[in-house]
Design a protein around this motif. Structure first.
Motif, short mmCIF file in Angstrom:
data_model
loop_
_atom_site.label_atom_id
_atom_site.label_comp_id
_atom_site.label_asym_id
_atom_site.label_seq_id
_atom_site.Cartn_x
_atom_site.Cartn_y
_atom_site.Cartn_z
N CYS A 40 83.36 26.52 42.97
CA CYS A 40 84.02 27.63 43.67
C CYS A 40 83.21 28.19 44.84
O CYS A 40 83.77 28.77 45.75
CB CYS A 40 84.36 28.75 42.69
SG CYS A 40 82.93 29.74 42.16
N GLN A 41 81.91 28.06 44.78
CA GLN A 41 80.99 28.52 45.83
C GLN A 41 81.01 30.02 46.08
O GLN A 41 80.50 30.49 47.09
CB GLN A 41 81.27 27.80 47.14
CG GLN A 41 81.24 26.30 47.05
CD GLN A 41 82.15 25.70 48.05
OE1 GLN A 41 81.87 25.77 49.23
NE2 GLN A 41 83.26 25.14 47.62
N THR A 42 81.61 30.79 45.19
CA THR A 42 81.64 32.24 45.39
C THR A 42 80.30 32.90 45.12
O THR A 42 80.10 34.05 45.49
CB THR A 42 82.71 32.89 44.49
OG1 THR A 42 82.43 32.59 43.13
CG2 THR A 42 84.11 32.39 44.84
N CYS A 43 79.38 32.17 44.47
CA CYS A 43 78.07 32.77 44.14
C CYS A 43 77.03 32.47 45.21
O CYS A 43 75.82 32.58 44.95
CB CYS A 43 77.59 32.27 42.78
SG CYS A 43 77.19 30.50 42.77
N LYS A 44 77.47 32.13 46.42
CA LYS A 44 76.50 31.84 47.48
C LYS A 44 75.56 33.02 47.70
O LYS A 44 75.98 34.17 47.69
CB LYS A 44 77.21 31.53 48.79
CG LYS A 44 77.74 30.12 48.89
CD LYS A 44 78.22 29.78 50.28
CE LYS A 44 79.41 30.59 50.69
NZ LYS A 44 80.06 30.10 51.91
#
Length: 203
Positions: A40-44
């Motif tokens: 999801c890459q939302t925790c970048k």
């Protein structure tokens, strides 16, 4: 124990612990949807100091983050783990966007709504372009690496889904209850000051 500063808040971490886990445990403002698969890459997060105390970027990060973003210090919080005592300072993508949006609504001294809105739009546009350019290949890579089942149902169990909802609630509550920062001339000034302090401490 290692020292990790997430969004200007000092936290302690165990060796090997992921940035995402540290942030979630402390109700930091961070995105998390895929339960740590990197999909999801939302925790970048952007590493501001102490990158040498983190694990090197792995294949999942290299798949989703262009080389230019990796060079700028961007990492996936679910993949980057503590490898030393630190100190490490990061700002989450969610928090950076929040600060940029706050600056657009309530411009700091010496800036304008137009300039701050432009910065926010530029950031969002660049992130969208990064994703669209690599998406077809990265999607196939993700399916091959973590499996289609994990993408469709990232939590795999009701217990993990329940924990995810609980953690989301804690982050939302912490974010809503945090007082809005006084608008500095630079909306990221507090975070940059914390990173400078970390660099001084490690010298």
């Amino acid at each position: 124990m290692a020292t990790v500063i997430v969004n200007d808040v000092e936290m302690t971490a165990r060796p090997g612990e992921r940035i995402l886990d540290i942030a979630r445990r402390n109700s930091a403002h961070i995105g998390f949807v895929c339960d740590g698969t990197g999909f999801c890459q939302t925790c970048k997060v952007r590493v501001l100091a102490g990158a040498e105390f983190l694990s090197p970027p792995n294949d999942r990060e290299k798949n989703w983050l262009p080389d230019a973003r990796l060079q700028e210090g961007w990492r996936l919080g679910c993949q980057a783990s503590v490898r030393g005592k630190g100190p490490i300072a990061v700002i989450t993508n969610a928090e950076e966007l929040r600060l940029q949006a706050f600056a657009a609504i309530n411009p700091p001294a010496g800036s304008s709504v137009a300039t701050n809105v432009s910065s926010l739009i530029t950031n969002l546009t660049q992130q969208s372009i990064d994703q669209l350019v690599g998406y077809p290949w990265n999607m196939l890579n993700a399916i091959a690496t973590i499996g289609l089942g994990r993408i469709i149902n990232p939590w795999q169990s009701m217990e993990r889904f329940s924990q995810w909802l609980t953690d989301i609630g804690k982050v939302v509550e912490q974010t809503l209850n945090s007082p809005a920062p006084a608008p500095p001339s630079d909306p990221l000034a507090r975070v940059r000051a914390a990173a400078a302090e970390v660099r001084r401490a490690s010298e």
